[in-house]
Design a protein around this motif. Structure first.
Motif, mmCIF file in Angstrom:
data_model
loop_
_atom_site.group_PDB
_atom_site.id
_atom_site.type_symbol
_atom_site.label_atom_id
_atom_site.label_comp_id
_atom_site.label_asym_id
_atom_site.label_seq_id
_atom_site.Cartn_x
_atom_site.Cartn_y
_atom_site.Cartn_z
ATOM 1 N N LEU A 109 0.750 -0.970 0.126
ATOM 2 C CA LEU A 109 -0.146 0.027 -0.115
ATOM 3 C C LEU A 109 0.660 1.712 -0.047
ATOM 4 C CD1 LEU A 109 -3.346 0.079 0.173
ATOM 5 C CD2 LEU A 109 -3.212 1.180 2.459
ATOM 6 N N ALA B 53 -8.837 -8.296 13.287
ATOM 7 C CA ALA B 53 -9.393 -8.477 11.958
ATOM 8 C C ALA B 53 -10.989 -7.341 12.000
ATOM 9 C CB ALA B 53 -9.569 -8.891 11.471
ATOM 10 N N THR B 112 -10.000 1.701 9.631
ATOM 11 C CA THR B 112 -9.196 0.731 8.175
ATOM 12 C C THR B 112 -8.127 0.520 8.074
ATOM 13 O OG1 THR B 112 -10.370 2.303 6.709
ATOM 14 C CG2 THR B 112 -8.501 1.165 5.675
ATOM 15 N N HIS B 115 -7.641 -2.428 10.827
ATOM 16 C CA HIS B 115 -8.526 -3.887 10.101
ATOM 17 C C HIS B 115 -7.527 -4.536 8.943
ATOM 18 C CE1 HIS B 115 -11.093 -5.969 7.733
ATOM 19 N NE2 HIS B 115 -11.345 -6.099 6.880
ATOM 20 N N THR B 116 -6.513 -3.416 8.135
ATOM 21 C CA THR B 116 -5.769 -3.787 7.419
ATOM 22 C C THR B 116 -4.346 -4.447 8.059
ATOM 23 O OG1 THR B 116 -5.942 -1.852 6.192
ATOM 24 C CG2 THR B 116 -4.035 -3.261 5.309
ATOM 25 N N HIS B 119 -5.328 -7.385 9.131
ATOM 26 C CA HIS B 119 -5.779 -8.619 8.022
ATOM 27 C C HIS B 119 -4.267 -8.794 7.479
ATOM 28 C CE1 HIS B 119 -9.544 -10.168 7.876
ATOM 29 N NE2 HIS B 119 -10.190 -8.787 7.074
ATOM 30 N N LEU B 120 -3.137 -7.716 7.150
ATOM 31 C CA LEU B 120 -1.674 -8.181 6.790
ATOM 32 C C LEU B 120 -1.384 -9.551 7.803
ATOM 33 C CD1 LEU B 120 -0.048 -4.707 6.542
ATOM 34 C CD2 LEU B 120 -0.721 -6.458 5.120
ATOM 35 N N VAL B 169 -3.287 -12.207 -2.084
ATOM 36 C CA VAL B 169 -3.671 -10.668 -2.037
ATOM 37 C C VAL B 169 -4.835 -10.570 -2.631
ATOM 38 C CG1 VAL B 169 -3.861 -8.244 -1.366
ATOM 39 C CG2 VAL B 169 -3.606 -9.278 0.220
ATOM 40 N N GLY B 178 -10.064 -4.875 -0.811
ATOM 41 C CA GLY B 178 -9.737 -4.061 0.095
ATOM 42 C C GLY B 178 -7.987 -3.529 -0.095
ATOM 43 N N VAL B 179 -7.625 -3.624 -0.969
ATOM 44 C CA VAL B 179 -6.210 -2.751 -1.735
ATOM 45 C C VAL B 179 -6.779 -1.076 -1.573
ATOM 46 C CG1 VAL B 179 -4.238 -2.812 -2.970
ATOM 47 C CG2 VAL B 179 -4.949 -4.855 -1.639
ATOM 48 N N THR B 182 -8.600 0.764 0.437
ATOM 49 C CA THR B 182 -7.775 1.662 1.020
ATOM 50 C C THR B 182 -8.084 2.806 0.486
ATOM 51 O OG1 THR B 182 -7.799 -0.228 1.824
ATOM 52 C CG2 THR B 182 -6.124 1.114 2.690
ATOM 53 N N HIS B 221 -16.407 -6.731 -1.081
ATOM 54 C CA HIS B 221 -15.237 -6.938 0.471
ATOM 55 C C HIS B 221 -14.895 -8.098 0.023
ATOM 56 C CE1 HIS B 221 -11.609 -5.945 1.704
ATOM 57 N NE2 HIS B 221 -11.863 -5.892 2.817
#
Lengths: 186, 552
Positions: A109, B53, B112, B115-116, B119-120, B169, B178-179, B182, B221
């Motif tokens: 990102l 998450a 976010t 959450h991100t 999830h990572l 991903v 998701g990506v 974001t 999503h």
């Protein structure tokens, strides 16, 4: 309001990207992800980008709003002269810094955001913008107002000494009245 | 303290309720996923990253539902109208819609991020589990596959050794959306920073339309249905994964995807917002004609427009769109005419690209010609509508911020009202007063003729005076009318002393409720707000000041 200065948006985007890059890197290192070396690089690159982008540039038109405490960063960034002044170089720098981020999920990102910032900087450079430091203005000495003239440089004209001291018997010829009696000396 | 409650109590309460719901959702879903037995095996693979998450995901659902609502202007206007029964405090909350929108946006950004990150970690640990780095149980869980003949389903979404987190991903719906969303969120936020918004509204406005991508991605999503839940006796069976399917107590666990829920949260507001935009489009198609165009000094343009079926209240604003300048841009302007007139007017100051172009176009028009095609959306209500609800009102306008109050003053003149009004107009340049000089002169004459002197007190302040003004004033000090405006009321030089003004209002109006209305800069708003709190008293026999601010 005025014609857009792309660099302003590029600056916000790059600052955000730097933070995201660094955060992704921290997660990668702390979680000991595979490819954590890229995460380390991400932290370093992210922090570097943040430091570079923190001082806002002076706007071409209109008032520039400084970020809190940006003066010391301005001085550092200014020291690099044309390297930091030119936006083509900055766009290229961001583009190269973002590439290693693409090899690891945590920094992807940050990579994309920095890439976008690089593109916006490229747009800014094509439009002829450049980075200008915001330096504190030396205030011009306070002007009191047009109608107030300069204070007089010389004392007021005085009559010659002989007439200055009031002779007790020659009050009418005296140039002015003394409030206190003075000794008449010849 | 009690004065603070009068002025800010309801806002604080709403914030507390909103925050309370957020915290409740977070904790509830955290515990649901952290302790729910059906997620035991997923937790084997992911640890606490699973609830970390899912909890922000719930908060995100709630906030994404809320974020569209404060910007549905027509809905808010409707609510405002229907709250006439519920008092002005309720309606004041609707003025703070933009502040709430930003607050919800910050919460979305924060959640976010959490959450991100969670999830990572998830994706990394799923991958590691599959590759056997965490021991036999996770490895066996990971080996469970989707297979009709064996009647099994998979738990670990990573299905092969060559999958890297990045690849995973980008090849799943959840990951890809998701990506993308974001990224859309980040771009929206960076372009809505105050610096960019105030300087280049167009960039902000166009980039903000990425919200369409955001919501589309958000709805899909959860479509991949990654989170799964199994049903067999975990505590007994988990120690002997190799026996699953072979002993009757431990059948191979079945997993099913969690049903995607986000759409249920956001579909309502999405439809409402769609209706908003549709309404704007319909209004855009309606014809608008020019009654009069006047170019005033200080680069101010007055447009008097007529639109069939258009009804307004005092102090409302409209959005104007001029397709000749820009197809997509709508700009807000407060109306300066009174509802009693058969037209509506706006005063437009040259501030940016759009307004400059409009003024230039109008300047090149032939005498008496019709202006460029204009579309009008609105009217939308703001705080000024409440002026007549207060027994006593203090109206403060700075520069072009006087526009809503022009409408009010005109309306008073038409209505022949008996409310007590204190009007303060702060202006930097002298020729800026000329805009409304004729209005003020008429008002002055009228108030004298009708003996309404007690009801309308107005003071004009020239804040940008210099020595030449002083000279001029000194020479003409004994003239009856003011040298700048030609009004009987003399112009004051410099800024008002608000303590003195509030004290005067308080003395002249004991035991009254005074509404203070400001259309002007933030610094002045802070000042006036403080003064309102300072001079208010909870005692009903004493004066109470309420503060209202316009915001654009």
């Amino acid at each position: 309001m005025g014609k857009i200065e792309w660099a302003m948006w590029a600056n916000e985007q790059a600052l955000a990207a730097g933070l995201i890059y660094a955060t992704g890197g921290i997660v990668g290192v702390a979680g000991q992800f595979r490819g954590w070396q890229f995460a380390c690089f991400g932290i370093a690159a992210g922090v570097f980008v943040c430091l570079l982008e923190y001082p806002r540039s002076k706007r071409g038109k209109g008032t520039s709003v400084e970020r809190t405490g940006q003066y010391c960063f301005t001085v550092c960034v200014k020291a690099f002269g044309p390297l930091t002044r030119n936006y083509y170089i900055r766009a290229f720098l961001h583009a190269t810094l973002c590439v290693p981020g693409g090899f690891m999920l945590a920094t992807v990102l940050g990579c994309v955001c920095l890439g976008i910032a690089s593109l916006i900087y490229l747009t800014a450079a094509i439009h002829g913008e450049h980075w200008e430091p915001i330096l504190p203005r030396r205030e011009p000495p306070k002007r009191v107002g047009d109608s107030i003239k300069e204070p007089p440089q010389n004392p007021p004209p005085r009559p010659p000494p002989e007439l200055r001291r009031k002779k007790a018997d020659k009050l009418e010829a005296a140039a002015y009245d003394n409030p206190m009696s003075v000794t008449v000396s010849e | 303290m009690s004065n603070w409650i009068i002025n800010h109590g309801l806002s604080a309460f709403i914030l507390v309720v909103w925050m309370g719901i957020n915290i409740f959702l977070f904790v509830y879903y955290y515990l649901f996923y952290d302790q729910g037995p059906q997620f035991e095996y997923t937790r084997e693979l992911l640890g606490s990253a699973l609830p970390w998450a899912r909890a922000p995901a719930a908060v995100l659902n709630f906030n994404c539902m809320l974020i569209l609502l404060p910007v549905c202007r027509n809905l808010l206007s409707l609510l405002r109208g229907s709250f006439i029964c519920c008092g002005r405090t309720m309606r004041k909350q609707l003025d703070k819609n933009l502040t709430f929108h930003k607050l919800v946006a910050y919460m979305i950004a924060l959640m976010t991020a959490v959450h991100t990150v969670a999830h990572l970690l998830n994706v990394e640990w799923y991958t590691n589990s599959f590759q056997g780095r965490y021991g036999p149980l996770p490895e066996n869980l990971s080996m469970l596959d989707d297979s009709r003949e064996l009647n099994t389903t998979y738990l670990n979404p990573i299905r092969s050794n060559s999958t890297t987190p990045t690849l995973f991903v980008f090849t799943t719906i959840a990951g890809l959306t998701g990506v993308v969303i974001t990224l859309a969120l980040i771009l929206m936020i960076t372009s809505s920073m105050e610096v960019i918004r105030r300087s280049y509204f167009e960039v902000f406005w166009y980039t903000h339309h990425l919200f369409i991508i955001f919501f589309a991605g958000l709805v899909f999503h959860g479509a991949g249905q990654q989170v799964t839940d199994p049903p067999h006796n975990n505590s007994f069976c988990e120690d002997q994964p190799e026996n699953w399917g072979k002993i009757p107590e431990c059948p191979i666990p079945q997993f099913a995807g969690g049903f995607p829920q986000t759409w249920m949260w956001v579909i309502g507001p999405m439809i409402i917002y769609l209706c908003e935009r549709l309404l704007r489009f319909i209004r855009y198609m309606q014809p608008v004609s020019y009654r009069k165009i006047v170019i005033r000094p200080s680069k101010v343009l007055e447009l008097q427009l007529v639109k069939p079926g258009f009804k307004m209240e005092v102090g409302q604003y409209v959005f104007l769109n001029c397709p000749a300048i820009s197809q997509l841009e709508w700009h807000p302007f407060t109306m300066t005419s009174a509802p009693e007139e058969d037209f509506f007017s706006v005063h437009i100051r040259s501030v940016g690209d759009w307004t400059e172009k409009l003024i230039k176009m109008v300047e090149n028009l032939p005498e008496g010609g019709q202006g460029p095609k204009m579309a009008v959306d609105g009217p939308f209500g703001t705080a000024s509508e409440d002026v007549f609800d207060y027994e006593v009102s203090m109206l403060v306008g700075a520069g072009i911020g006087v526009t809503p109050f022009a409408s009010i003053l005109k309306s008073i003149w038409y209505k022949k009202l008996g409310a007590t009004i204190y009007f303060y107009w702060l202006c930097r340049e002298t020729y800026a007063f000329e805009w409304f000089a004729d209005l003020l002169q008429v008002l002055e004459k009228e108030t004298e003729e009708r003996g309404m002197r007690d009801f309308l007190t107005y003071k004009l302040y020239l804040t940008g005076w210099d020595q030449s003004h002083v000279n001029h004033a000194m020479v003409h000090f004994d003239k009856d009318t003011d040298i700048i405006t030609g009004l009987k009321q003399k112009t004051h030089y410099g800024r008002p002393n608000w303590d003195k003004e509030f004290e005067q209002v308080r003395q002249e109006n004991p035991s009254s409720v005074v509404g203070t209305f400001l259309c002007g800069p933030q610094a002045l708003a802070k000042d006036l707000e403080k003064k309102c709190v300072k001079y208010s008293d909870v005692d009903p026999r004493k004066t109470k000041f309420y503060f209202n601010k316009e915001n654009f």
